[in-house]
Design an enzyme around this catalytic site. Sequence first.
Site, PDB file in Angstrom:
ATOM      1  N   THR A 152      34.719 -14.431   3.756  1.00 59.66           N
ATOM      2  CA  THR A 152      33.410 -14.055   3.252  1.00 59.66           C
ATOM      3  C   THR A 152      32.477 -15.241   3.448  1.00 59.66           C
ATOM      4  OG1 THR A 152      32.234 -13.083   1.376  1.00 59.66           O
ATOM      5  CG2 THR A 152      33.973 -14.682   0.872  1.00 59.66           C
ATOM      6  N   LYS A 174      31.914 -16.799   8.061  1.00 57.24           N
ATOM      7  CA  LYS A 174      32.083 -15.789   9.101  1.00 57.24           C
ATOM      8  C   LYS A 174      31.807 -16.320  10.508  1.00 57.24           C
ATOM      9  CE  LYS A 174      31.178 -11.910   6.003  1.00 57.24           C
ATOM     10  NZ  LYS A 174      30.361 -10.721   5.721  1.00 57.24           N
ATOM     11  N   SER A 201      36.137 -12.608  -6.137  1.00 54.18           N
ATOM     12  CA  SER A 201      36.541 -11.700  -5.054  1.00 54.18           C
ATOM     13  C   SER A 201      37.425 -10.552  -5.529  1.00 54.18           C
ATOM     14  CB  SER A 201      37.288 -12.484  -3.975  1.00 54.18           C
ATOM     15  OG  SER A 201      37.743 -11.608  -2.966  1.00 54.18           O
TER      16      SER A 201
END
Length: 299
Positions: A68, A72, A21
């Site tokens: 992410t 979601k 990330s």
Amino acid sequence: MLTIPAEQTRCAVWGSPIAHSLSPVLHRAAHVALGLTTWSYDRREVDTESFAGALEQLDETWRGLSLTMPLKEVALQAAVEATDTARETGAANTLVRVEGGWLADNTDVHGITAALAAVGCDLASDAVTEVVVVGSGATARSAIAALAASGDSRDSGAVAARRVTLMVRDEARPETVAQARAAGLEVAVAALGEWPDADLVISTVPPSAGLPLDTLPTTDGGRTRVLLDVVYGEGPTPLQRGGQHRGWTLARGVDMLLHQATRQVSLMTGQPAPLAAMAEALYAVVDPVWGVRTSAGGR
């Protein structure tokens, strides 16, 4: 044992996988620029099975979470409040602490719109009539929401109705089809590789999906076609290479990442996001065209 100062405010990005990330790069740069010296932002590997327990363990020092895949949808379900955008898309990439729990929002919609605008693609333009969205999951619904949000500013009496084709391997998710129809979009469903004569393609699937590119239209006659692949990382995806070879204008997934993060920063801190500082930090580790320069990784 790590001792957290009482005045510290904590944020993080959760997902699985998450080691790649780049959200910490963006949010930490924002905190520095805003002078938030007691704020932290980390990453944590969390999947759908462990999400509820992990969220329950967070104490009052926690201010916000970026979510992410694959979190979601479960993030939205865990919220006590939600923005219209999160409810419309059935997905949340952001949770912000409020009284009694968490507020859910979906800033991917803004990220998609801004990434396209960066290459001159105005979703409200009459020129964007035929759109392909590859995939039909949570990020695909964000793309649908971006198209719908721009629809109010189009002169529907003067241009053809906008149509979106959901390109999927099996069946399109019914909630995504329903969302598009409720937004007034004409909806078609196509198998992978059945490319219509599109003005815009937004791909929300990983490169491993193996999109057939033999029939991807070629730009000619001065027509502009735009392609946004939300994936980014070590280099161009096959779809990006195919689009570039056929004359498509490429919008960048890293720009989507940047702009969705600016909305998250504003929600979490209550201050305007320092866009310039965040962009500088991001593009210090991401190649301006294709991929990640360092081991910092993706979203």
